[in-house]
Design a protein around this motif. Structure first.
Motif, PDB file in Angstrom:
ATOM      1  N   LEU A   1     105.485  95.708  42.413  1.00 59.94           N
ATOM      2  CA  LEU A   1     106.802  95.274  41.980  1.00 59.94           C
ATOM      3  C   LEU A   1     106.976  95.519  40.479  1.00 59.94           C
ATOM      4  CD1 LEU A   1     109.464  93.815  42.755  1.00 59.94           C
ATOM      5  CD2 LEU A   1     108.296  91.666  42.211  1.00 59.94           C
TER       6      LEU A   1
ATOM      7  N   LYS B   1     110.831  90.204  35.379  1.00 58.82           N
ATOM      8  CA  LYS B   1     109.696  91.106  35.423  1.00 58.82           C
ATOM      9  C   LYS B   1     108.863  90.880  36.669  1.00 58.82           C
ATOM     10  CE  LYS B   1     109.250  91.470  30.399  1.00 58.82           C
ATOM     11  NZ  LYS B   1     108.376  91.246  29.219  1.00 58.82           N
ATOM     12  N   GLY B   2     108.322  91.977  37.188  1.00 59.25           N
ATOM     13  CA  GLY B   2     107.418  91.899  38.306  1.00 59.25           C
ATOM     14  C   GLY B   2     105.988  92.067  37.869  1.00 59.25           C
ATOM     15  N   GLU B   3     105.194  92.774  38.669  1.00 58.65           N
ATOM     16  CA  GLU B   3     103.766  92.967  38.386  1.00 58.65           C
ATOM     17  C   GLU B   3     103.502  94.017  37.314  1.00 58.65           C
ATOM     18  OE1 GLU B   3     101.390  92.878  42.375  1.00 58.65           O
ATOM     19  OE2 GLU B   3     103.334  93.849  42.750  1.00 58.65           O
TER      20      GLU B   3
END
Lengths: 110, 115
Positions: B45, B57-59
């Motif tokens: 992600l 924000k993701g990963e």
């Protein structure tokens, strides 16, 4: 935090055998546990899911089991067929984001 | 009803160039996501949005920016492309069902190569 571990990374079975893929997660806040299938060159698609108030759910040859105490859920495919060959992903759903497991490449040999 | 449409489908960039990937959905979904998929790495992600005007924000957000000015569109930008950003990018949208399920609908993917 939000993390999901998926095993095994590859799985090879003979047609007609069963296949089991397991995922463990760390955040107990999730209440929804889906599995996605991605065929070669295609987009992922939902194949089955389970809510936390249910221990097992079946849909024809596929089933998902959930153990909230141990924080793991598993995908079971019975009577495997060559068209089951694909990559399977478990997904952790938490706080608006969906985190995919690392994937399991299932190969069903005729 | 086209579902989720990504443009472009393929793009080759030189290191340092910028570009924007467009994701459009016509299902009135609140949630939208950008993932990247590399061989053996699954889907990671990058950023996601829980509604118009919001992003998170993701990963793996570094090197990417996003915007959700309209509910139906989610843009992914690369300001200065790097070879490490060579990947297949998938956009997805989702909704919550009455039973609490969150079902993703994916676009067909955009293959980006950075030389």
């Amino acid at each position: 935090g939000e993390n999901v571990e998926q095993h095994p990374s590859t799985l090879s079975v003979q047609e007609g055998d069963s296949a089991v893929i397991k995922c463990t997660y760390s955040d107990s806040a999730s209440n929804y546990f889906p599995w996605y299938k991605q065929e070669l060159g295609k987009r992922p698609q939902l194949i089955i899911d389970i809510r936390s108030n249910v221990g097992e759910k079946k849909d024809q040859r596929i089933a998902v089991t959930l153990n909230k105490t141990a924080k793991h859920f598993s995908l079971h495919i019975t009577e495997t067929q060559p068209e089951d060959s694909a990559v399977y992903f478990c997904v952790f759903v938490g706080r608006g984001k969906l985190i995919f497991g690392q994937g399991t490449e299932l190969s069903v040999k005729p | 009803n086209a579902g989720v449409t990504q443009t472009p489908k393929f793009r080759v960039l030189k290191t340092g160039q910028s570009m924007t990937l467009l994701c459009a959905q016509d299902m009135n979904h609140e949630y939208m996501y950008w993932y990247r998929q590399d061989p053996g790495m699954g889907l990671r992600l990058i950023h996601y949005s829980v509604g118009e005007g919001t992003t998170a924000k993701g990963e793996v957000p570094d090197g990417y920016n996003v915007s959700r000015l309209k509910k139906q569109n989610f843009l992914l930008g690369l300001e200065s492309a790097a070879p490490s950003q060579t990947s297949v990018y998938f956009c997805a949208s989702s909704y919550f069902t009455d039973s609490g399920a969150n079902v993703l609908t994916f676009g067909a993917g955009s293959r980006l190569t950075v030389l």
